[in-house]
Design a protein around this motif. Structure first.
Motif, mmCIF file in Angstrom:
data_model
loop_
_atom_site.group_PDB
_atom_site.id
_atom_site.type_symbol
_atom_site.label_atom_id
_atom_site.label_comp_id
_atom_site.label_asym_id
_atom_site.label_seq_id
_atom_site.Cartn_x
_atom_site.Cartn_y
_atom_site.Cartn_z
ATOM 1 N N ARG A 81 -51.989 -6.546 2.271
ATOM 2 C CA ARG A 81 -52.291 -5.180 2.707
ATOM 3 C C ARG A 81 -51.090 -4.665 3.490
ATOM 4 N NH1 ARG A 81 -58.052 -3.825 2.750
ATOM 5 N NH2 ARG A 81 -59.136 -5.638 1.969
ATOM 6 N N ILE A 82 -50.609 -3.513 3.072
ATOM 7 C CA ILE A 82 -49.457 -2.903 3.727
ATOM 8 C C ILE A 82 -49.920 -1.568 4.295
ATOM 9 C CG2 ILE A 82 -47.128 -2.013 3.417
ATOM 10 C CD1 ILE A 82 -46.872 -3.923 1.026
ATOM 11 N N PHE A 83 -49.604 -1.325 5.564
ATOM 12 C CA PHE A 83 -50.001 -0.091 6.231
ATOM 13 C C PHE A 83 -48.781 0.815 6.346
ATOM 14 C CE2 PHE A 83 -52.265 -3.732 7.990
ATOM 15 C CZ PHE A 83 -53.560 -3.424 7.610
ATOM 16 N N VAL A 84 -48.901 2.035 5.863
ATOM 17 C CA VAL A 84 -47.775 2.962 5.890
ATOM 18 C C VAL A 84 -48.299 4.344 6.280
ATOM 19 C CG1 VAL A 84 -45.950 4.016 4.520
ATOM 20 C CG2 VAL A 84 -46.656 1.683 4.022
ATOM 21 N N ALA A 85 -47.529 5.050 7.072
ATOM 22 C CA ALA A 85 -47.854 6.426 7.421
ATOM 23 C C ALA A 85 -46.566 7.204 7.599
ATOM 24 C CB ALA A 85 -48.678 6.475 8.707
ATOM 25 N N HIS A 86 -46.606 8.478 7.282
ATOM 26 C CA HIS A 86 -45.456 9.353 7.476
ATOM 27 C C HIS A 86 -45.452 9.824 8.925
ATOM 28 C CE1 HIS A 86 -43.262 13.243 7.156
ATOM 29 N NE2 HIS A 86 -42.467 12.470 6.463
ATOM 30 N N ASN A 87 -44.326 9.712 9.570
ATOM 31 C CA ASN A 87 -44.217 10.013 10.993
ATOM 32 C C ASN A 87 -43.109 11.036 11.171
ATOM 33 O OD1 ASN A 87 -44.113 9.915 13.766
ATOM 34 N ND2 ASN A 87 -42.937 8.036 13.817
ATOM 35 N N ASP A 88 -43.475 12.297 11.275
ATOM 36 C CA ASP A 88 -42.476 13.345 11.360
ATOM 37 C C ASP A 88 -43.087 14.522 12.111
ATOM 38 O OD1 ASP A 88 -40.106 14.631 10.958
ATOM 39 O OD2 ASP A 88 -40.195 14.590 8.788
ATOM 40 N N SER A 89 -42.255 15.352 12.686
ATOM 41 C CA SER A 89 -42.758 16.492 13.447
ATOM 42 C C SER A 89 -41.882 17.718 13.213
ATOM 43 C CB SER A 89 -42.737 16.186 14.950
ATOM 44 O OG SER A 89 -43.502 15.074 15.248
ATOM 45 N N PRO A 90 -42.483 18.842 12.806
ATOM 46 C CA PRO A 90 -41.696 20.070 12.759
ATOM 47 C C PRO A 90 -41.333 20.479 14.186
ATOM 48 C CG PRO A 90 -43.985 20.495 12.160
ATOM 49 C CD PRO A 90 -43.857 19.033 12.391
ATOM 50 N N ALA A 91 -40.112 20.938 14.376
ATOM 51 C CA ALA A 91 -39.665 21.239 15.733
ATOM 52 C C ALA A 91 -38.380 22.054 15.714
ATOM 53 C CB ALA A 91 -39.423 19.935 16.497
ATOM 54 N N LEU A 92 -37.968 22.451 16.891
ATOM 55 C CA LEU A 92 -36.640 23.009 17.089
ATOM 56 C C LEU A 92 -35.751 21.855 17.516
ATOM 57 C CD1 LEU A 92 -37.565 26.239 19.086
ATOM 58 C CD2 LEU A 92 -37.072 26.043 16.658
ATOM 59 N N GLN A 93 -34.640 21.655 16.818
ATOM 60 C CA GLN A 93 -33.724 20.565 17.160
ATOM 61 C C GLN A 93 -32.477 21.137 17.823
ATOM 62 O OE1 GLN A 93 -33.064 18.483 13.418
ATOM 63 N NE2 GLN A 93 -34.471 16.904 14.096
ATOM 64 N N ILE A 94 -32.040 20.468 18.880
ATOM 65 C CA ILE A 94 -30.811 20.887 19.560
ATOM 66 C C ILE A 94 -29.627 20.438 18.722
ATOM 67 C CG2 ILE A 94 -29.388 20.595 21.616
ATOM 68 C CD1 ILE A 94 -31.983 20.229 23.198
ATOM 69 N N LYS A 95 -28.729 21.376 18.441
ATOM 70 C CA LYS A 95 -27.534 21.053 17.662
ATOM 71 C C LYS A 95 -26.535 20.275 18.512
ATOM 72 C CE LYS A 95 -27.656 24.902 14.420
ATOM 73 N NZ LYS A 95 -26.888 26.042 13.894
ATOM 74 N N ALA A 96 -25.699 19.530 17.858
ATOM 75 C CA ALA A 96 -24.679 18.728 18.555
ATOM 76 C C ALA A 96 -23.501 19.616 18.933
ATOM 77 C CB ALA A 96 -24.233 17.574 17.681
ATOM 78 N N CYS A 97 -23.701 20.435 19.935
ATOM 79 C CA CYS A 97 -22.626 21.306 20.422
ATOM 80 C C CYS A 97 -22.835 21.513 21.915
ATOM 81 C CB CYS A 97 -22.638 22.645 19.675
ATOM 82 S SG CYS A 97 -24.132 23.606 19.931
ATOM 83 N N PRO A 98 -21.798 21.905 22.628
ATOM 84 C CA PRO A 98 -21.961 22.101 24.075
ATOM 85 C C PRO A 98 -22.924 23.250 24.374
ATOM 86 C CG PRO A 98 -19.666 22.384 23.395
ATOM 87 C CD PRO A 98 -20.470 22.156 22.161
#
Length: 151
Positions: A81-98
């Protein structure tokens, strides 16, 4: 509503409170599996004979994906038996910039990830949560989960 139902609902809300990002959710899932006697296996060193040794176990990938399995009572021939679930969240992501300082505020440029309901973000003070990478004192890249609740 029965006592068991109330306890399950309370446990679900506790899980959701601790799972503010996919990274935090993965840690919470790992902790719950460990409490349920699923030992952690190191995916980088995983051997097929090690899978046979354990009746049940868990392993993770990139601090995001958690995998768990439980063998049947008659070994692998009886099934796995293998247990799997999708784990994700819609969101605002901070860009890699100052960040930019404007008057008394710091502004961070963001991008939309997934399909968040943007109206739910209007007129609300937002915090920051996720995984941050940095160089430790030895000069190696390390990471840590953060949650900054203050606006």
């Amino acid at each position: 509503m029965s006592k068991i139902q109330r306890e399950r609902i309370s446990d679900l809300f506790s899980f959701l409170d601790r799972s503010i990002t996919p990274f935090h959710a993965a840690v919470e899932i790992e902790n719950r599996l460990s409490a349920a006697a699923y030992p952690k296996l190191d995916l980088r060193k995983l051997r097929s004979d090690e899978l046979r040794e354990h009746q049940r176990a868990q392993f993770s990938f990139n601090q995001q994906a958690v995998f768990a399995y439980r063998r049947g009572s008659q070994g692998l021939r009886a099934g796995l038996r293998i247990f799997v679930a999708h784990n994700d969240s819609p969101a605002l992501q901070i860009k890699a910039c100052p960040m930019q300082a404007v008057e008394d505020y710091y502004l961070a440029e963001t991008s939309i990830y997934g399909g968040p309901i943007l109206q739910s973000y209007f007129d609300l003070p937002l915090g920051v949560a996720g995984r941050v990478f940095y160089r430790d004192n030895a000069g190696k890249i390390a990471n840590q989960l953060i949650q900054l609740s203050a606006p």
